[in-house]
Design a protein around this motif. Structure first.
Motif, PDB file in Angstrom:
ATOM      1  N   MET A   1       0.848  -1.208   0.000  1.00 27.96           N
ATOM      2  CA  MET A   1       0.000   0.000   0.000  1.00 27.96           C
ATOM      3  C   MET A   1       0.880   1.253   0.000  1.00 27.96           C
ATOM      4  N   THR A   2       0.582   2.186  -0.910  1.00 28.86           N
ATOM      5  CA  THR A   2       1.365   3.422  -0.976  1.00 28.86           C
ATOM      6  C   THR A   2       1.032   4.329   0.206  1.00 28.86           C
ATOM      7  N   LEU A   3       1.902   5.318   0.446  1.00 27.66           N
ATOM      8  CA  LEU A   3       1.662   6.243   1.554  1.00 27.66           C
ATOM      9  C   LEU A   3       0.366   7.026   1.344  1.00 27.66           C
ATOM     10  N   ILE A   4       0.110   7.459   0.111  1.00 23.84           N
ATOM     11  CA  ILE A   4      -1.114   8.221  -0.171  1.00 23.84           C
ATOM     12  C   ILE A   4      -2.356   7.366   0.066  1.00 23.84           C
ATOM     13  N   ALA A   5      -2.318   6.120  -0.386  1.00 27.10           N
ATOM     14  CA  ALA A   5      -3.467   5.225  -0.168  1.00 27.10           C
ATOM     15  C   ALA A   5      -3.686   4.975   1.314  1.00 27.10           C
ATOM     16  N   MET A   6      -2.595   4.854   2.073  1.00 24.73           N
ATOM     17  CA  MET A   6      -2.712   4.627   3.507  1.00 24.73           C
ATOM     18  C   MET A   6      -3.332   5.846   4.206  1.00 24.73           C
ATOM     19  N   LEU A   7      -2.875   7.050   3.834  1.00 23.06           N
ATOM     20  CA  LEU A   7      -3.437   8.263   4.430  1.00 23.06           C
ATOM     21  C   LEU A   7      -4.909   8.426   4.061  1.00 23.06           C
ATOM     22  N   GLN A   8      -5.252   8.090   2.820  1.00 22.87           N
ATOM     23  CA  GLN A   8      -6.658   8.180   2.406  1.00 22.87           C
ATOM     24  C   GLN A   8      -7.519   7.244   3.247  1.00 22.87           C
ATOM     25  N   LEU A   9      -7.036   6.037   3.483  1.00 20.99           N
ATOM     26  CA  LEU A   9      -7.773   5.063   4.291  1.00 20.99           C
ATOM     27  C   LEU A   9      -7.956   5.570   5.718  1.00 20.99           C
ATOM     28  N   VAL A  10      -6.900   6.117   6.301  1.00 21.26           N
ATOM     29  CA  VAL A  10      -6.971   6.606   7.682  1.00 21.26           C
ATOM     30  C   VAL A  10      -7.935   7.788   7.795  1.00 21.26           C
ATOM     31  N   ILE A  11      -7.825   8.764   6.886  1.00 23.36           N
ATOM     32  CA  ILE A  11      -8.694   9.949   6.945  1.00 23.36           C
ATOM     33  C   ILE A  11     -10.151   9.566   6.750  1.00 23.36           C
ATOM     34  N   SER A  12     -10.414   8.745   5.751  1.00 25.61           N
ATOM     35  CA  SER A  12     -11.788   8.344   5.465  1.00 25.61           C
ATOM     36  C   SER A  12     -12.402   7.582   6.634  1.00 25.61           C
ATOM     37  N   SER A  13     -11.667   6.637   7.195  1.00 25.85           N
ATOM     38  CA  SER A  13     -12.177   5.843   8.329  1.00 25.85           C
ATOM     39  C   SER A  13     -12.373   6.718   9.559  1.00 25.85           C
ATOM     40  N   MET A  14     -11.432   7.628   9.785  1.00 24.08           N
ATOM     41  CA  MET A  14     -11.561   8.524  10.933  1.00 24.08           C
ATOM     42  C   MET A  14     -12.838   9.365  10.827  1.00 24.08           C
ATOM     43  N   LEU A  15     -13.122   9.881   9.643  1.00 27.96           N
ATOM     44  CA  LEU A  15     -14.325  10.698   9.462  1.00 27.96           C
ATOM     45  C   LEU A  15     -15.593   9.891   9.698  1.00 27.96           C
ATOM     46  N   ILE A  16     -15.607   8.652   9.192  1.00 25.69           N
ATOM     47  CA  ILE A  16     -16.804   7.814   9.351  1.00 25.69           C
ATOM     48  C   ILE A  16     -17.102   7.575  10.825  1.00 25.69           C
ATOM     49  N   TYR A  17     -16.078   7.255  11.600  1.00 26.00           N
ATOM     50  CA  TYR A  17     -16.298   6.951  13.016  1.00 26.00           C
ATOM     51  C   TYR A  17     -16.467   8.212  13.860  1.00 26.00           C
ATOM     52  N   ALA A  18     -15.912   9.320  13.402  1.00 25.26           N
ATOM     53  CA  ALA A  18     -16.000  10.549  14.196  1.00 25.26           C
ATOM     54  C   ALA A  18     -17.316  11.282  13.997  1.00 25.26           C
ATOM     55  N   THR A  19     -17.962  11.093  12.846  1.00 21.30           N
ATOM     56  CA  THR A  19     -19.169  11.875  12.539  1.00 21.30           C
ATOM     57  C   THR A  19     -20.275  11.737  13.586  1.00 21.30           C
ATOM     58  N   PRO A  20     -20.664  10.508  13.982  1.00 20.74           N
ATOM     59  CA  PRO A  20     -21.702  10.421  15.037  1.00 20.74           C
ATOM     60  C   PRO A  20     -21.261  11.102  16.330  1.00 20.74           C
ATOM     61  N   LEU A  21     -19.974  11.006  16.654  1.00 21.93           N
ATOM     62  CA  LEU A  21     -19.479  11.637  17.885  1.00 21.93           C
ATOM     63  C   LEU A  21     -19.523  13.152  17.778  1.00 21.93           C
ATOM     64  N   ILE A  22     -19.237  13.690  16.606  1.00 19.68           N
ATOM     65  CA  ILE A  22     -19.261  15.146  16.426  1.00 19.68           C
ATOM     66  C   ILE A  22     -20.663  15.680  16.676  1.00 19.68           C
ATOM     67  N   PHE A  23     -21.647  15.084  16.016  1.00 18.66           N
ATOM     68  CA  PHE A  23     -23.025  15.568  16.183  1.00 18.66           C
ATOM     69  C   PHE A  23     -23.465  15.444  17.646  1.00 18.66           C
ATOM     70  N   THR A  24     -23.191  14.300  18.255  1.00 18.63           N
ATOM     71  CA  THR A  24     -23.674  14.072  19.625  1.00 18.63           C
ATOM     72  C   THR A  24     -22.940  14.959  20.634  1.00 18.63           C
ATOM     73  N   SER A  25     -21.653  15.129  20.468  1.00 17.40           N
ATOM     74  CA  SER A  25     -20.917  15.995  21.401  1.00 17.40           C
ATOM     75  C   SER A  25     -21.348  17.460  21.245  1.00 17.40           C
ATOM     76  N   LEU A  26     -21.697  17.864  20.025  1.00 16.31           N
ATOM     77  CA  LEU A  26     -22.232  19.217  19.832  1.00 16.31           C
ATOM     78  C   LEU A  26     -23.565  19.352  20.562  1.00 16.31           C
ATOM     79  N   GLY A  27     -24.387  18.304  20.493  1.00  9.02           N
ATOM     80  CA  GLY A  27     -25.652  18.325  21.220  1.00  9.02           C
ATOM     81  C   GLY A  27     -25.434  18.471  22.710  1.00  9.02           C
ATOM     82  N   GLY A  28     -24.485  17.707  23.242  1.00 11.58           N
ATOM     83  CA  GLY A  28     -24.169  17.817  24.668  1.00 11.58           C
ATOM     84  C   GLY A  28     -23.681  19.208  25.030  1.00 11.58           C
ATOM     85  N   THR A  29     -22.952  19.837  24.130  1.00 10.56           N
ATOM     86  CA  THR A  29     -22.445  21.189  24.387  1.00 10.56           C
ATOM     87  C   THR A  29     -23.592  22.184  24.518  1.00 10.56           C
ATOM     88  N   PHE A  30     -24.580  22.091  23.627  1.00  9.69           N
ATOM     89  CA  PHE A  30     -25.737  22.996  23.713  1.00  9.69           C
ATOM     90  C   PHE A  30     -26.467  22.798  25.039  1.00  9.69           C
TER      91      PHE A  30
END
Length: 318
Positions: A1-30
């Motif tokens: 796996m190339t470095l670019i492909a590895m970074l793409q995999l990490v960024i994409s996966s991070m966004l998928i798992y972080a999205t529910p947490l972002i919305f919910t933590s924003l709700g908790g903040t309000f």
């Protein structure tokens, strides 16, 4: 796996798992900016996930590829209804915020599983056919290197979540509504003397947390689990709370913390494809998000400055 492909995999996966947490933590903040501690985020996410999956399975043929988006909005509406219980208990009946939130967390899985059995005659739903897939940004995905890493085969809803975090920051710190919301979370008596309806503002904070928490649950179910069972939302609401505290009750801070927690969760899934990490025992990667959550709460809960009236019931006559 190339470095670019590895970074793409990490960024994409991070966004998928972080999205529910972002919305919910924003709700908790309000909610907590309005002075209402909302430990019921886990239960709100459960109801959002359940309703989102049911809506998706029911209207998949009607809305086609747009079904996940409508399902997410429906999950948010159910989150509002469910959070109303917490608002009434803490604002009108002056219940202890922790106990009220805990009741939501205990009630939601049992209620959702009961409804699943009533609707589908089994313990979990079928897998949905229309889920949040990968997205290529027009034009941006053509940018050399950066386009491949950040804008190719990535999560559109993830970038929307980041945008919502900046909008939430503007609302809380730059608008009259945000000023009033913060004032009832810091000093409700003073806010009341200035003519601000404390109860209304606190209701607003809790209901917004219900909307965003329900959206977070619906997104998790439609992008990660793709079905619903009693164990679909396993600690996500508590991780979102940790992200909110780690982010010091600020929307952008909560978003950045959610990205961090999302990265730690995604490593358990993609770790086998990454150099060095794939040598680690899988069990360590699986428990890492929860260990990090405990460590963050232990290190930062006492040091982060919560709104001064957070968790304190307001009695108008006092």
């Amino acid at each position: 796996m190339t470095l670019i492909a590895m970074l793409q995999l990490v960024i994409s996966s991070m966004l998928i798992y972080a999205t529910p947490l972002i919305f919910t933590s924003l709700g908790g903040t309000f909610s907590e900016r309005a002075g209402i501690v909302n430990v019921g985020l886990e239960g709100i996410m459960v109801m959002g996930a359940f309703s989102g999956i049911v809506f998706n399975l029911t209207f998949s043929t009607t809305f086609g590829s747009a079904t996940p988006w409508f399902s997410t909005l429906f999950g948010g509406l159910i989150g509002i209804v469910f959070s109303l219980l917490h608002a009434v208990a803490t604002i009108n009946f002056r219940a202890d915020h922790i106990i009220s939130g805990t009741v939501l967390n205990l009630m939601a899985p049992a209620l959702a599983v009961f409804l699943v059995k009533a609707l589908y005659k089994k313990g979990q739903t079928d897998n949905i056919q229309n889920s949040f897939g990968y997205f290529n940004f027009p034009v941006l995905s053509k940018i050399p290197v950066i386009g491949k890493i950040f804008f190719t085969d990535t999560s559109l809803i993830g970038y929307i979540a980041i945008l919502v975090a900046f909008i939430a920051h503007f609302i809380i710190f730059k608008t009259r509504f945000g000023l009033r919301l913060r004032s009832v979370g810091e000093h409700p008596q003073a806010a009341d003397t200035l003519g601000i309806n404390v109860y209304l503002m606190r209701y607003s904070g809790v209901l917004i947390s219900g909307l965003l928490g329900g959206i977070g649950g619906a997104i998790f179910a439609q992008s990660i689990s793709v079905n619903f069972s009693g164990s679909t939302i396993a600690g996500q609401g508590f991780i979102a709370m940790a992200a909110m505290i780690f982010g010091k009750w600020k929307p952008v801070g909560a978003m950045l913390s959610s990205l961090f927690f999302g990265l730690s969760q995604s490593l358990a899934v993609i770790g086998a494809q990454l150099p060095v990490i794939r040598e680690w025992p899988v069990v360590y990667l699986q428990i890492a998000p929860y260990v990090i959550t405990i460590v963050v709460l232990a290190l930062f809960f006492g040091k982060s400055a919560a709104p001064k009236a957070d968790g304190i019931n307001y009695i108008k006559s006092k």
